[in-house]
Design a protein around this motif. Structure first.
Motif, PDB file in Angstrom:
ATOM      1  N   GLU A 285       0.944  -1.162  -0.083  1.00  0.00           N
ATOM      2  CA  GLU A 285      -0.078  -0.027  -0.065  1.00  0.00           C
ATOM      3  C   GLU A 285       0.802   1.210   0.004  1.00  0.00           C
ATOM      4  OE1 GLU A 285       0.191  -2.255   2.506  1.00  0.00           O
ATOM      5  OE2 GLU A 285       0.661  -1.034   4.102  1.00  0.00           O
ATOM      6  N   LEU A 286       2.021   1.233   0.430  1.00  0.00           N
ATOM      7  CA  LEU A 286       2.996   2.171   0.434  1.00  0.00           C
ATOM      8  C   LEU A 286       3.297   2.737  -1.181  1.00  0.00           C
ATOM      9  CD1 LEU A 286       5.555   1.512   3.324  1.00  0.00           C
ATOM     10  CD2 LEU A 286       3.555   3.184   3.085  1.00  0.00           C
ATOM     11  N   HIS A 287       3.132   1.903  -2.079  1.00  0.00           N
ATOM     12  CA  HIS A 287       3.606   2.395  -3.524  1.00  0.00           C
ATOM     13  C   HIS A 287       2.771   3.502  -3.852  1.00  0.00           C
ATOM     14  CE1 HIS A 287       2.993   2.076  -7.965  1.00  0.00           C
ATOM     15  NE2 HIS A 287       4.389   2.380  -7.672  1.00  0.00           N
ATOM     16  N   ASP A 288       3.932   4.498  -4.200  1.00  0.00           N
ATOM     17  CA  ASP A 288       3.383   5.819  -4.716  1.00  0.00           C
ATOM     18  C   ASP A 288       4.126   5.806  -6.231  1.00  0.00           C
ATOM     19  OD1 ASP A 288       3.412   8.503  -5.544  1.00  0.00           O
ATOM     20  OD2 ASP A 288       4.497   9.110  -3.481  1.00  0.00           O
ATOM     21  N   PRO A 289       3.352   6.046  -7.266  1.00  0.00           N
ATOM     22  CA  PRO A 289       3.530   6.090  -8.610  1.00  0.00           C
ATOM     23  C   PRO A 289       4.605   7.099  -9.089  1.00  0.00           C
ATOM     24  CG  PRO A 289       1.264   5.357  -8.549  1.00  0.00           C
ATOM     25  CD  PRO A 289       1.944   5.805  -7.253  1.00  0.00           C
ATOM     26  N   SER A 290       4.575   8.147  -8.202  1.00  0.00           N
ATOM     27  CA  SER A 290       5.213   9.399  -8.381  1.00  0.00           C
ATOM     28  C   SER A 290       6.723   9.171  -8.234  1.00  0.00           C
ATOM     29  CB  SER A 290       4.710  10.511  -8.029  1.00  0.00           C
ATOM     30  OG  SER A 290       5.063  10.551  -6.455  1.00  0.00           O
ATOM     31  N   ARG A 291       6.848   8.221  -7.337  1.00  0.00           N
ATOM     32  CA  ARG A 291       8.355   7.758  -6.970  1.00  0.00           C
ATOM     33  C   ARG A 291       8.913   6.638  -7.866  1.00  0.00           C
ATOM     34  NH1 ARG A 291       9.988  11.664  -4.396  1.00  0.00           N
ATOM     35  NH2 ARG A 291       8.127  12.586  -4.570  1.00  0.00           N
ATOM     36  N   ASN A 292       8.291   6.188  -8.783  1.00  0.00           N
ATOM     37  CA  ASN A 292       8.967   5.452  -9.775  1.00  0.00           C
ATOM     38  C   ASN A 292       9.992   6.173 -10.524  1.00  0.00           C
ATOM     39  OD1 ASN A 292       6.990   3.400  -9.060  1.00  0.00           O
ATOM     40  ND2 ASN A 292       6.087   3.311 -11.066  1.00  0.00           N
ATOM     41  N   ASP A 293      11.159   5.127 -10.692  1.00  0.00           N
ATOM     42  CA  ASP A 293      12.425   6.353 -11.343  1.00  0.00           C
ATOM     43  C   ASP A 293      13.071   5.173 -12.122  1.00  0.00           C
ATOM     44  OD1 ASP A 293      14.627   8.283 -11.156  1.00  0.00           O
ATOM     45  OD2 ASP A 293      15.446   6.514 -10.576  1.00  0.00           O
ATOM     46  N   GLU A 294      13.518   5.411 -13.290  1.00  0.00           N
ATOM     47  CA  GLU A 294      14.021   4.281 -14.171  1.00  0.00           C
ATOM     48  C   GLU A 294      15.346   3.968 -13.646  1.00  0.00           C
ATOM     49  OE1 GLU A 294      13.008   2.051 -16.037  1.00  0.00           O
ATOM     50  OE2 GLU A 294      15.076   1.234 -16.425  1.00  0.00           O
ATOM     51  N   GLU A 295      16.072   4.687 -13.241  1.00  0.00           N
ATOM     52  CA  GLU A 295      17.652   4.217 -12.703  1.00  0.00           C
ATOM     53  C   GLU A 295      17.314   3.583 -11.654  1.00  0.00           C
ATOM     54  OE1 GLU A 295      21.511   6.783 -13.760  1.00  0.00           O
ATOM     55  OE2 GLU A 295      20.382   7.365 -12.000  1.00  0.00           O
ATOM     56  N   ARG A 296      16.614   3.707 -10.592  1.00  0.00           N
ATOM     57  CA  ARG A 296      16.401   3.038  -9.418  1.00  0.00           C
ATOM     58  C   ARG A 296      15.822   1.599  -9.811  1.00  0.00           C
ATOM     59  NH1 ARG A 296      14.787   6.785  -6.601  1.00  0.00           N
ATOM     60  NH2 ARG A 296      12.409   6.235  -6.501  1.00  0.00           N
TER      61      ARG A 296
ATOM     62  N   ARG B 132      24.746  -0.762 -16.240  1.00  0.00           N
ATOM     63  CA  ARG B 132      24.359  -1.150 -14.889  1.00  0.00           C
ATOM     64  C   ARG B 132      25.102  -0.595 -13.878  1.00  0.00           C
ATOM     65  NH1 ARG B 132      20.112  -5.058 -14.865  1.00  0.00           N
ATOM     66  NH2 ARG B 132      19.607  -5.692 -16.911  1.00  0.00           N
ATOM     67  N   LEU B 133      26.525  -0.666 -14.097  1.00  0.00           N
ATOM     68  CA  LEU B 133      27.505  -0.241 -13.017  1.00  0.00           C
ATOM     69  C   LEU B 133      27.267   1.576 -12.948  1.00  0.00           C
ATOM     70  CD1 LEU B 133      30.692  -2.189 -13.385  1.00  0.00           C
ATOM     71  CD2 LEU B 133      28.887  -2.538 -11.688  1.00  0.00           C
ATOM     72  N   ARG B 134      27.152   1.941 -14.016  1.00  0.00           N
ATOM     73  CA  ARG B 134      27.025   3.551 -14.057  1.00  0.00           C
ATOM     74  C   ARG B 134      25.567   3.618 -13.111  1.00  0.00           C
ATOM     75  NH1 ARG B 134      28.498   3.818 -19.330  1.00  0.00           N
ATOM     76  NH2 ARG B 134      26.222   3.581 -20.140  1.00  0.00           N
ATOM     77  N   ALA B 135      24.491   3.171 -13.204  1.00  0.00           N
ATOM     78  CA  ALA B 135      23.514   3.388 -12.499  1.00  0.00           C
ATOM     79  C   ALA B 135      23.598   3.121 -11.178  1.00  0.00           C
ATOM     80  CB  ALA B 135      22.226   2.373 -13.110  1.00  0.00           C
ATOM     81  N   LEU B 136      24.216   1.950 -10.913  1.00  0.00           N
ATOM     82  CA  LEU B 136      24.829   1.576  -9.458  1.00  0.00           C
ATOM     83  C   LEU B 136      25.487   2.661  -8.650  1.00  0.00           C
ATOM     84  CD1 LEU B 136      25.230  -2.407  -9.697  1.00  0.00           C
ATOM     85  CD2 LEU B 136      23.232  -1.134  -8.531  1.00  0.00           C
ATOM     86  N   ARG B 137      26.371   3.086  -9.403  1.00  0.00           N
ATOM     87  CA  ARG B 137      27.435   4.257  -8.932  1.00  0.00           C
ATOM     88  C   ARG B 137      26.742   5.568  -8.617  1.00  0.00           C
ATOM     89  NH1 ARG B 137      32.034   1.648 -12.332  1.00  0.00           N
ATOM     90  NH2 ARG B 137      32.936   0.235 -10.793  1.00  0.00           N
ATOM     91  N   ALA B 138      25.705   5.732  -9.506  1.00  0.00           N
ATOM     92  CA  ALA B 138      25.089   7.093  -9.456  1.00  0.00           C
ATOM     93  C   ALA B 138      24.159   6.983  -8.126  1.00  0.00           C
ATOM     94  CB  ALA B 138      24.100   7.177 -10.518  1.00  0.00           C
ATOM     95  N   HIS B 139      23.898   5.610  -7.841  1.00  0.00           N
ATOM     96  CA  HIS B 139      23.030   5.637  -6.329  1.00  0.00           C
ATOM     97  C   HIS B 139      23.890   5.100  -5.397  1.00  0.00           C
ATOM     98  CE1 HIS B 139      18.983   6.798  -8.180  1.00  0.00           C
ATOM     99  NE2 HIS B 139      19.623   6.538  -9.275  1.00  0.00           N
ATOM    100  N   ASP B 140      25.320   5.266  -5.551  1.00  0.00           N
ATOM    101  CA  ASP B 140      26.244   5.102  -4.570  1.00  0.00           C
ATOM    102  C   ASP B 140      26.197   3.602  -3.860  1.00  0.00           C
ATOM    103  OD1 ASP B 140      28.069   6.061  -2.484  1.00  0.00           O
ATOM    104  OD2 ASP B 140      26.423   6.243  -1.098  1.00  0.00           O
ATOM    105  N   ALA B 141      25.687   2.472  -4.616  1.00  0.00           N
ATOM    106  CA  ALA B 141      25.524   1.295  -4.566  1.00  0.00           C
ATOM    107  C   ALA B 141      26.606   0.292  -4.911  1.00  0.00           C
ATOM    108  CB  ALA B 141      24.211   0.563  -4.840  1.00  0.00           C
ATOM    109  N   PHE B 142      27.499   0.793  -5.474  1.00  0.00           N
ATOM    110  CA  PHE B 142      28.808  -0.241  -5.871  1.00  0.00           C
ATOM    111  C   PHE B 142      29.989   0.665  -6.019  1.00  0.00           C
ATOM    112  CE2 PHE B 142      31.395  -2.605  -8.792  1.00  0.00           C
ATOM    113  CZ  PHE B 142      31.385  -3.768  -8.283  1.00  0.00           C
ATOM    114  N   ASP B 143      31.023   0.110  -5.189  1.00  0.00           N
ATOM    115  CA  ASP B 143      32.292   1.153  -5.207  1.00  0.00           C
ATOM    116  C   ASP B 143      33.490  -0.117  -4.814  1.00  0.00           C
ATOM    117  OD1 ASP B 143      34.594   2.281  -4.288  1.00  0.00           O
ATOM    118  OD2 ASP B 143      33.354   3.363  -2.931  1.00  0.00           O
ATOM    119  N   THR B 144      34.201  -0.822  -5.786  1.00  0.00           N
ATOM    120  CA  THR B 144      34.849  -1.792  -5.249  1.00  0.00           C
ATOM    121  C   THR B 144      35.631  -1.308  -4.320  1.00  0.00           C
ATOM    122  OG1 THR B 144      34.956  -2.289  -7.736  1.00  0.00           O
ATOM    123  CG2 THR B 144      36.397  -3.572  -6.378  1.00  0.00           C
TER     124      THR B 144
END
Ligand SMILES: [Fe+2]
Ligand SMILES: [Fe+2]
Length: 287
Positions: free
Chosen positions: A39-50, A224-236
């Motif tokens: 029920e927390l889904h808020d379509p305005s929060r959808n984001d392609e990179e995420r 994929r790595l670009r998107a992960l890095r843009a969101h701080d989720a990958f950094d060897t």
């Protein structure tokens, strides 16, 4: 048949598994049907990179058939480790499923796209990066902590962007990943007790050769790595620094001890290369 493990270490691992499993059954179980706050889904929060990041994590989780089948065979003679692998597989199966449902239920991927993803995954196989149970334990300890860290970064990112549904799903998954890392660390502690130098050498060897599975599973890895890095989720490198110090501290392994293990492993690798280089000449001389 002779067992590779002593009875004492198998007893230890059995007890550790039972503690892990009891805690999992009593305190950590969650259901994709009951516990995800759709029920927390808020379509305005959808984001392609995420969404792409979720898809990347989902895809890695979907390599489950290879992780389970190859992993379980390495440890089949030890009840505690085998039952852990199977239970681990059940928990990981929920991670892939929950992320898949998130993408579909929020309308960010169609069912057809998810089946395409499934096909692309089936087309590749994940190979065991190391071929002994002890090395795979070292790998598991590092890999699960890295995955936990990546999920924590994604949780922070979803909260920043007010995607509360995604943050809730990732939080359920992250708790499992933390428990997995802890179990592998405990097994590693048993290995250190059994044969400290050999276990340290394996840890050093795995440390020198470690790669996150995500790096070997995608044709479109760069995007994929670009998107992960843009969101701080990958950094060897950053991940390495954050994971190794706490791991060694928990295992009570000093920096010096680890440095010595690295030196031994590097020396053995140099030795093996020297032998390899010498071989063709030897053959020629013998001909
Ligand atoms: Fe997972
Ligand atoms: Fe995990």
């Amino acid at each position: 048949m002779a067992m590779n493990r002593s009875r004492r270490s198998r007893e230890n691992l059995y007890r550790m598994y039972m503690e892990f499993f009891e805690r999992a059954e009593r305190k950590r179980r969650w259901s994709v049907f009951e516990d995800i706050p759709w029920e927390l889904h808020d379509p305005s929060r959808n984001d392609e990179e995420r969404a792409l990041n979720v898809e990347t994590f989902c895809a890695v989780e979907l390599y489950l058939p290879d992780f389970v089948s190859k992993g379980v065979n390495l440890v089949r003679e030890c009840f505690g480790q085998t039952w852990f692998q199977v239970n681990w597989g059940y928990e990981e199966s929920k991670h892939g499923l929950a992320l898949r449902l998130y993408l579909e239920n929020t309308g960010q991927r169609t069912t057809a796209q998810l089946f395409d993803l499934e096909e692309s995954i089936a087309a590749k196989t994940w190979e065991l990066p190391f071929h002994t149970a002890r090395r795979m334990t070292c790998y598991g300890a590092i890999q699960e902590s890295s995955t936990l860290l990546a999920y924590k970064r994604l949780i922070a990112d979803s909260k920043r962007h007010e995607d509360e549904l995604l943050a809730a799903i990732l939080t359920l998954i992250a708790r499992d990943e933390a428990a997995h890392g802890e179990f592998y660390r405990q097994v590693l502690a048993v290995e250190l007790e059994e044969d400290r130098q050999a276990a340290l050498d394996d840890l050093a060897y795995v440390g020198l050769n470690f790669r996150m599975p995500v790096l070997d599973l995608f044709d479109d890895l760069d995007a994929r790595l670009r998107a992960l890095r843009a969101h701080d989720a990958f950094d060897t490198w950053g991940f390495r620094v954050k994971i190794w110090a706490p791991l060694l501290k928990k295992l009570d392994v000093s920096r010096e001890e680890m440095q010595q293990a690295y030196r031994r492993v590097r020396e053995r690798e140099r030795e093996a290369r020297r032998e390899q280089d010498a071989e063709p000449g030897d053959r020629a001389a013998n001909a």
